[in-house]
Motif scaffolding. Structure first.
Motif, PDB file in Angstrom:
ATOM      1  N   UNK A 277     -11.496  -7.398  -2.846  1.00 39.03           N
ATOM      2  CA  UNK A 277     -11.736  -6.077  -3.434  1.00 39.03           C
ATOM      3  C   UNK A 277     -12.554  -5.208  -2.480  1.00 39.03           C
ATOM      4  N   UNK A 278     -13.524  -5.824  -1.811  1.00 37.41           N
ATOM      5  CA  UNK A 278     -14.355  -5.073  -0.861  1.00 37.41           C
ATOM      6  C   UNK A 278     -13.513  -4.545   0.311  1.00 37.41           C
ATOM      7  N   UNK A 279     -12.657  -5.407   0.862  1.00 35.74           N
ATOM      8  CA  UNK A 279     -11.787  -4.973   1.969  1.00 35.74           C
ATOM      9  C   UNK A 279     -10.899  -3.811   1.531  1.00 35.74           C
ATOM     10  N   UNK A 280     -10.347  -3.931   0.310  1.00 39.55           N
ATOM     11  CA  UNK A 280      -9.455  -2.886  -0.182  1.00 39.55           C
ATOM     12  C   UNK A 280     -10.219  -1.579  -0.379  1.00 39.55           C
ATOM     13  N   UNK A 281     -11.361  -1.666  -1.036  1.00 32.29           N
ATOM     14  CA  UNK A 281     -12.120  -0.445  -1.335  1.00 32.29           C
ATOM     15  C   UNK A 281     -12.683   0.221  -0.083  1.00 32.29           C
TER      16      UNK A 281
ATOM     17  N   UNK B  20       0.872  -1.176   0.000  1.00 31.87           N
ATOM     18  CA  UNK B  20       0.000   0.000   0.000  1.00 31.87           C
ATOM     19  C   UNK B  20       0.907   1.223   0.000  1.00 31.87           C
ATOM     20  N   UNK B  21       0.849   2.035  -1.045  1.00 35.78           N
ATOM     21  CA  UNK B  21       1.752   3.187  -1.114  1.00 35.78           C
ATOM     22  C   UNK B  21       1.435   4.180   0.009  1.00 35.78           C
ATOM     23  N   UNK B  22       2.509   4.766   0.553  1.00 35.32           N
ATOM     24  CA  UNK B  22       2.329   5.685   1.683  1.00 35.32           C
ATOM     25  C   UNK B  22       3.355   6.812   1.702  1.00 35.32           C
ATOM     26  N   UNK B  23       4.477   6.640   1.011  1.00 35.50           N
ATOM     27  CA  UNK B  23       5.578   7.597   1.132  1.00 35.50           C
ATOM     28  C   UNK B  23       6.065   8.118  -0.219  1.00 35.50           C
ATOM     29  N   UNK B  24       5.172   8.210  -1.196  1.00 37.31           N
ATOM     30  CA  UNK B  24       5.566   8.705  -2.513  1.00 37.31           C
ATOM     31  C   UNK B  24       6.036   7.636  -3.484  1.00 37.31           C
ATOM     32  N   UNK B  25       5.907   6.360  -3.083  1.00 35.61           N
ATOM     33  CA  UNK B  25       6.273   5.272  -3.992  1.00 35.61           C
ATOM     34  C   UNK B  25       5.326   5.286  -5.198  1.00 35.61           C
ATOM     35  N   UNK B  26       5.639   4.451  -6.189  1.00 38.62           N
ATOM     36  CA  UNK B  26       4.694   4.233  -7.288  1.00 38.62           C
ATOM     37  C   UNK B  26       3.381   3.768  -6.661  1.00 38.62           C
ATOM     38  N   UNK B  27       2.288   4.410  -7.044  1.00 35.54           N
ATOM     39  CA  UNK B  27       0.990   4.033  -6.486  1.00 35.54           C
ATOM     40  C   UNK B  27       0.559   2.671  -7.013  1.00 35.54           C
ATOM     41  N   UNK B  28      -0.180   1.947  -6.184  1.00 37.78           N
ATOM     42  CA  UNK B  28      -0.527   0.561  -6.518  1.00 37.78           C
ATOM     43  C   UNK B  28      -2.029   0.319  -6.657  1.00 37.78           C
ATOM     44  N   UNK B  29      -2.858   1.355  -6.555  1.00 45.37           N
ATOM     45  CA  UNK B  29      -4.313   1.163  -6.607  1.00 45.37           C
ATOM     46  C   UNK B  29      -4.746   0.493  -7.919  1.00 45.37           C
ATOM     47  N   UNK B  30      -4.259   1.009  -9.051  1.00 47.33           N
ATOM     48  CA  UNK B  30      -4.670   0.461 -10.355  1.00 47.33           C
ATOM     49  C   UNK B  30      -4.185  -0.973 -10.543  1.00 47.33           C
ATOM     50  N   UNK B  31      -2.998  -1.277 -10.012  1.00 48.38           N
ATOM     51  CA  UNK B  31      -2.478  -2.647 -10.095  1.00 48.38           C
ATOM     52  C   UNK B  31      -3.398  -3.591  -9.331  1.00 48.38           C
ATOM     53  N   UNK B  32      -3.783  -3.185  -8.119  1.00 49.17           N
ATOM     54  CA  UNK B  32      -4.660  -4.047  -7.318  1.00 49.17           C
ATOM     55  C   UNK B  32      -6.017  -4.220  -7.983  1.00 49.17           C
TER      56      UNK B  32
ATOM     57  N   UNK C 289      -7.770  -7.720  -9.108  1.00 48.31           N
ATOM     58  CA  UNK C 289      -9.121  -8.136  -8.707  1.00 48.31           C
ATOM     59  C   UNK C 289      -9.983  -8.445  -9.935  1.00 48.31           C
ATOM     60  N   UNK C 290      -9.900  -7.592 -10.951  1.00 48.97           N
ATOM     61  CA  UNK C 290     -10.727  -7.747 -12.151  1.00 48.97           C
ATOM     62  C   UNK C 290     -10.341  -8.974 -12.981  1.00 48.97           C
ATOM     63  N   UNK C 291      -9.100  -9.438 -12.825  1.00 50.71           N
ATOM     64  CA  UNK C 291      -8.620 -10.568 -13.630  1.00 50.71           C
ATOM     65  C   UNK C 291      -8.392 -11.834 -12.809  1.00 50.71           C
ATOM     66  N   UNK C 292      -9.014 -11.910 -11.652  1.00 55.20           N
ATOM     67  CA  UNK C 292      -8.989 -13.142 -10.858  1.00 55.20           C
ATOM     68  C   UNK C 292      -7.672 -13.471 -10.193  1.00 55.20           C
ATOM     69  N   UNK C 293      -6.804 -12.482 -10.026  1.00 53.14           N
ATOM     70  CA  UNK C 293      -5.542 -12.718  -9.323  1.00 53.14           C
ATOM     71  C   UNK C 293      -5.745 -12.379  -7.843  1.00 53.14           C
ATOM     72  N   UNK C 294      -5.187 -13.202  -6.967  1.00 51.48           N
ATOM     73  CA  UNK C 294      -5.308 -12.969  -5.530  1.00 51.48           C
ATOM     74  C   UNK C 294      -4.297 -11.908  -5.096  1.00 51.48           C
ATOM     75  N   UNK C 295      -4.765 -10.951  -4.296  1.00 49.33           N
ATOM     76  CA  UNK C 295      -3.930  -9.840  -3.822  1.00 49.33           C
ATOM     77  C   UNK C 295      -3.592 -10.052  -2.353  1.00 49.33           C
ATOM     78  N   UNK C 296      -2.301  -9.948  -2.039  1.00 51.20           N
ATOM     79  CA  UNK C 296      -1.824 -10.106  -0.667  1.00 51.20           C
ATOM     80  C   UNK C 296      -1.079  -8.837  -0.258  1.00 51.20           C
ATOM     81  N   UNK C 297      -1.375  -8.355   0.939  1.00 57.48           N
ATOM     82  CA  UNK C 297      -0.714  -7.152   1.462  1.00 57.48           C
ATOM     83  C   UNK C 297       0.181  -7.522   2.642  1.00 57.48           C
ATOM     84  N   UNK C 298       1.276  -6.776   2.833  1.00 61.75           N
ATOM     85  CA  UNK C 298       2.205  -7.107   3.917  1.00 61.75           C
ATOM     86  C   UNK C 298       1.722  -6.629   5.281  1.00 61.75           C
ATOM     87  N   UNK C 299       2.059  -7.416   6.278  1.00 58.04           N
ATOM     88  CA  UNK C 299       1.806  -7.056   7.669  1.00 58.04           C
ATOM     89  C   UNK C 299       3.080  -7.399   8.442  1.00 58.04           C
TER      90      UNK C 299
END
Length: 195
Positions: free
Chosen positions: A92-96, A51-63, A67-77
């Motif tokens: 997708x619901x959790x992300x949005x 999840x971008x937070x410090x000016x990195x390349x934004x990742x919203x469109x990638x995620x 979601x739209x193409x059936x790929x599973x998205x995992x975020x770091x903790x």
């Protein structure tokens, strides 16, 4: 190297924060356009993203693409016991709905009790401050990605996402614990490395 690492970190942090919203949108779209053409990404089903937070390349469109193409998205903790990253699947619901907790270091994390080991991912999209032509990655300084990837010498495919100015000309110092990238994607270029 012609400048100390802490000076490089400071300069690139400042430069990254100075990227304006229009430039960020352009960079995000250009990175996505290249990413979806990469065979490694096309084949990958489990994608680790930040999840971008410090000016990195934004990742919203990638995620959203995943979601739209059936790929599973995992975020770091961050696992507080060993300071390594675990990967939490998000819908997708959790992300949005932005149901994330705020970590003391400033980034958002998924709210979950347990995450998966990094080796279960097919591809890991990684933020960075700098990368050189040999695939040496400099992060924010916490060492979370290096510690995590040290326990996964094979999978996943490690792809750094960066603005073009983050690719540095001089070779960066690589310590024994540093985990190099397999590839780097910028708005203008894709670079493949031999790990």
């Amino acid at each position: 190297m012609s400048y100390p690492l802490n000076t490089l970190r400071k300069t690139l942090r400042k430069q990254r924060r100075a990227v304006n919203p229009f430039q960020q949108k352009q960079a995000e779209q250009r990175v996505l356009n290249q990413l979806i053409r990469l065979p490694k990404f096309q084949r990958a089903q489990k994608i680790g993203v930040y999840l971008h937070a410090f000016g990195e390349i934004h990742t919203r469109k990638i995620m959203e693409y995943c979601f739209a193409h059936g790929k599973a998205v995992y975020l770091p903790m961050i696992c507080s016991m060993n300071q390594r990253l675990v990967w939490v699947k998000v819908s997708q619901h959790q992300y949005r709905s932005q149901r994330f907790s705020h970590h003391p270091l400033g980034m958002k994390e998924p709210m979950a009790a347990r995450g998966l080991h990094v080796s279960t991912l097919d591809m890991l999209l990684m933020p960075l401050l700098a990368c050189d032509a040999a695939g040496t990655r400099i992060g924010m300084g916490g060492g979370f990605y290096d510690k995590t990837l040290a326990a996964a010498p094979g999978a996943p495919y490690r792809l750094g996402l960066a603005h073009d100015f983050q690719l540095v000309q001089d070779l960066l110092p690589r310590e024994a614990w540093d985990q190099p990238l397999d590839g780097l994607l910028t708005p203008q270029h894709f670079f493949g490395f031999k790990r």
